[in-house]
Design an enzyme around this catalytic site. Structure first.
Site, short mmCIF file in Angstrom:
data_model
loop_
_atom_site.label_atom_id
_atom_site.label_comp_id
_atom_site.label_asym_id
_atom_site.label_seq_id
_atom_site.Cartn_x
_atom_site.Cartn_y
_atom_site.Cartn_z
N SER A 8 -2.44 5.51 -4.06
CA SER A 8 -2.68 6.47 -2.98
C SER A 8 -3.46 7.67 -3.50
O SER A 8 -2.99 8.41 -4.35
CB SER A 8 -1.34 6.94 -2.40
OG SER A 8 -1.59 7.96 -1.46
N HIS A 33 -5.43 3.32 -1.30
CA HIS A 33 -4.74 3.73 -0.07
C HIS A 33 -5.17 5.16 0.26
O HIS A 33 -5.03 6.06 -0.57
CB HIS A 33 -3.23 3.63 -0.29
CG HIS A 33 -2.41 3.91 0.93
ND1 HIS A 33 -2.17 2.98 1.90
CD2 HIS A 33 -1.77 5.03 1.32
CE1 HIS A 33 -1.41 3.50 2.84
NE2 HIS A 33 -1.15 4.76 2.52
N ASP A 35 -4.77 8.28 2.82
CA ASP A 35 -3.89 8.86 3.83
C ASP A 35 -4.62 9.93 4.63
O ASP A 35 -5.04 10.95 4.08
CB ASP A 35 -2.66 9.49 3.16
CG ASP A 35 -1.70 8.44 2.64
OD1 ASP A 35 -1.30 7.57 3.43
OD2 ASP A 35 -1.36 8.50 1.44
N MET A 37 -4.28 12.66 7.53
CA MET A 37 -3.23 13.43 8.23
C MET A 37 -3.86 14.55 9.03
O MET A 37 -4.73 15.27 8.52
CB MET A 37 -2.28 14.03 7.20
CG MET A 37 -1.66 13.02 6.27
SD MET A 37 -0.55 13.84 5.12
CE MET A 37 0.04 12.45 4.18
N HIS A 66 -4.80 4.76 6.11
CA HIS A 66 -3.54 4.94 6.84
C HIS A 66 -3.65 6.22 7.65
O HIS A 66 -3.62 7.31 7.09
CB HIS A 66 -2.40 5.00 5.81
CG HIS A 66 -1.06 5.37 6.38
ND1 HIS A 66 -0.03 5.83 5.58
CD2 HIS A 66 -0.57 5.33 7.65
CE1 HIS A 66 1.03 6.07 6.34
NE2 HIS A 66 0.73 5.79 7.59
N MET A 68 -2.35 8.95 9.93
CA MET A 68 -1.21 9.67 10.50
C MET A 68 -1.79 10.74 11.42
O MET A 68 -1.84 11.92 11.10
CB MET A 68 -0.36 10.27 9.36
CG MET A 68 0.41 9.20 8.60
SD MET A 68 0.81 9.69 6.92
CE MET A 68 -0.71 9.20 6.09
N MET A 137 6.97 2.02 6.75
CA MET A 137 7.12 3.27 5.98
C MET A 137 8.49 3.29 5.31
O MET A 137 9.52 3.07 5.95
CB MET A 137 7.00 4.49 6.90
CG MET A 137 5.61 4.78 7.42
SD MET A 137 4.31 4.91 6.18
CE MET A 137 4.83 6.33 5.22
N ASP A 175 5.17 1.75 1.85
CA ASP A 175 4.51 3.01 1.49
C ASP A 175 5.55 4.12 1.42
O ASP A 175 6.16 4.47 2.43
CB ASP A 175 3.46 3.32 2.57
CG ASP A 175 2.67 4.58 2.29
OD1 ASP A 175 2.76 5.13 1.18
OD2 ASP A 175 1.92 5.01 3.20
N GLY A 197 1.85 6.44 -5.13
CA GLY A 197 1.23 7.76 -5.21
C GLY A 197 1.73 8.54 -6.41
O GLY A 197 1.16 8.47 -7.51
N SER A 198 2.82 9.27 -6.22
CA SER A 198 3.29 10.17 -7.28
C SER A 198 3.73 9.41 -8.54
O SER A 198 3.51 9.89 -9.65
CB SER A 198 4.42 11.06 -6.76
OG SER A 198 5.43 10.28 -6.17
C1 DX5 Z 1 3.09 9.53 2.86
C2 DX5 Z 1 1.90 8.70 2.55
C3 DX5 Z 1 1.98 7.93 1.29
C4 DX5 Z 1 2.10 8.74 0.02
C5 DX5 Z 1 3.04 7.98 -0.88
O1 DX5 Z 1 2.92 10.06 4.13
O2 DX5 Z 1 1.69 7.76 3.59
O3 DX5 Z 1 0.90 7.03 1.18
O4 DX5 Z 1 0.89 8.94 -0.65
O5 DX5 Z 1 3.33 8.78 -1.97
P1 DX5 Z 1 4.53 8.46 -2.96
O6 DX5 Z 1 4.21 7.17 -3.65
O7 DX5 Z 1 4.51 9.65 -3.87
O8 DX5 Z 1 5.78 8.38 -2.14
ZN ZN Z 2 0.21 6.16 3.35
#
Ligand code: DX5
Ligand code: ZN
Length: 219
Positions: A8, A33, A35, A37, A66, A68, A137, A175, A197-198
């Site tokens: 991500s 990926h 995101d 937002m 993705h 949002m 999710m 995710d 992601g993290s």
């Molecule tokens: C959250 C995102 C994820 C996010 C996941 O809203 O949709 O894609 O980057 O991050 P981690 O892996 O840190 O939970």
């Molecule tokens: Zn995502």
């Protein structure tokens, strides 16, 4: 189904997308990926289609976008032109999920549909034949670095069972909150695309960190 890792970009350095995309590419991950937002569907704001178009010049990986975003059908053309390969939209974000997925496919992208942790899995039932990808999710959307919600695994199991019973072909993506432990539970429930992601970006060696995820899947 083939297992795929989807780093991500939300957890990367936004001032250095080109370098970050090269680092992701070097890991051997299959997807990026991305995101999107809007500060309305979720509290956070990230970036839009123009940024994705700029990223496209620096990566050949599959762009797994993705959204949002409220009424994501407004942005189908923009993401198609930006070079998105997969556009995944929330059932909670539009009154017309069926039509919106049709629009995504008509624009030449793969269509993904996603539900929040608080949304019953039954919301996906009317669009199973349209979906190239179903995203469950495993955190509430909006931010990286949150704790995995184990109750989401039952939804993964349900959509995996539906796929088998109905001969559907969709991939199942998860995710949020994935690490070398939770990823295995997702695999066992039936997921095959894993967003990270993290967990990935906390490591200095991204390639070694992706390998820990693949090792966990192979265990
Ligand atoms: C959250 C995102 C994820 C996010 C996941 O809203 O949709 O894609 O980057 O991050 P981690 O892996 O840190 O939970
Ligand atoms: Zn995502």
């Amino acid at each position: 189904m083939i297992n795929k890792i989807a780093p991500s970009i939300l957890a990367a350095d936004y001032a250095n997308f080109a370098t970050e995309l090269q680092r992701i590419d070097a890991t051997g991950a299959e997807y990026v990926h991305i995101d999107i937002m809007d500060g309305q569907f979720v509290p956070n704001i990230s970036f839009g289609a123009d940024v994705v178009a700029s990223m496209r010049k620096h990566s050949k990986l599959v762009f797994d976008c993705h959204l949002m975003v409220v009424n994501p059908e407004r942005y189908v053309e923009a993401f198609a032109q930006a070079g998105a390969d997969i556009m995944t939209i929330h059932v909670e974000a539009t009154q017309h999920i069926h039509g919106a997925l049709q629009k995504i496919k008509a624009a030449g992208m793969k269509a993904g549909v996603v539900i929040n942790p608080g949304t019953p899995v039954a919301a996906l039932a009317p669009v199973l034949s349209l979906a190239d990808q179903i995203l469950i999710m495993t955190v509430n959307p909006g931010f990286g670095g949150q704790a995995f919600i184990p109750e989401a695994l039952d939804k993964v199991k349900t959509v995996a069972a539906w796929r088998q019973e109905g001969n559907y072909r969709y991939d199942i993506e998860v995710d949020g909150g994935l690490d070398n432990h939770t990823i295995k539970a997702c695999l066992e429930a039936g997921a095959n695309i894993f967003v990270t992601g993290s967990y990935l970006f906390k490591a200095s060696d991204l390639t070694a960190q992706v390998q820990t995820l693949r090792d966990a899947l192979d265990d």
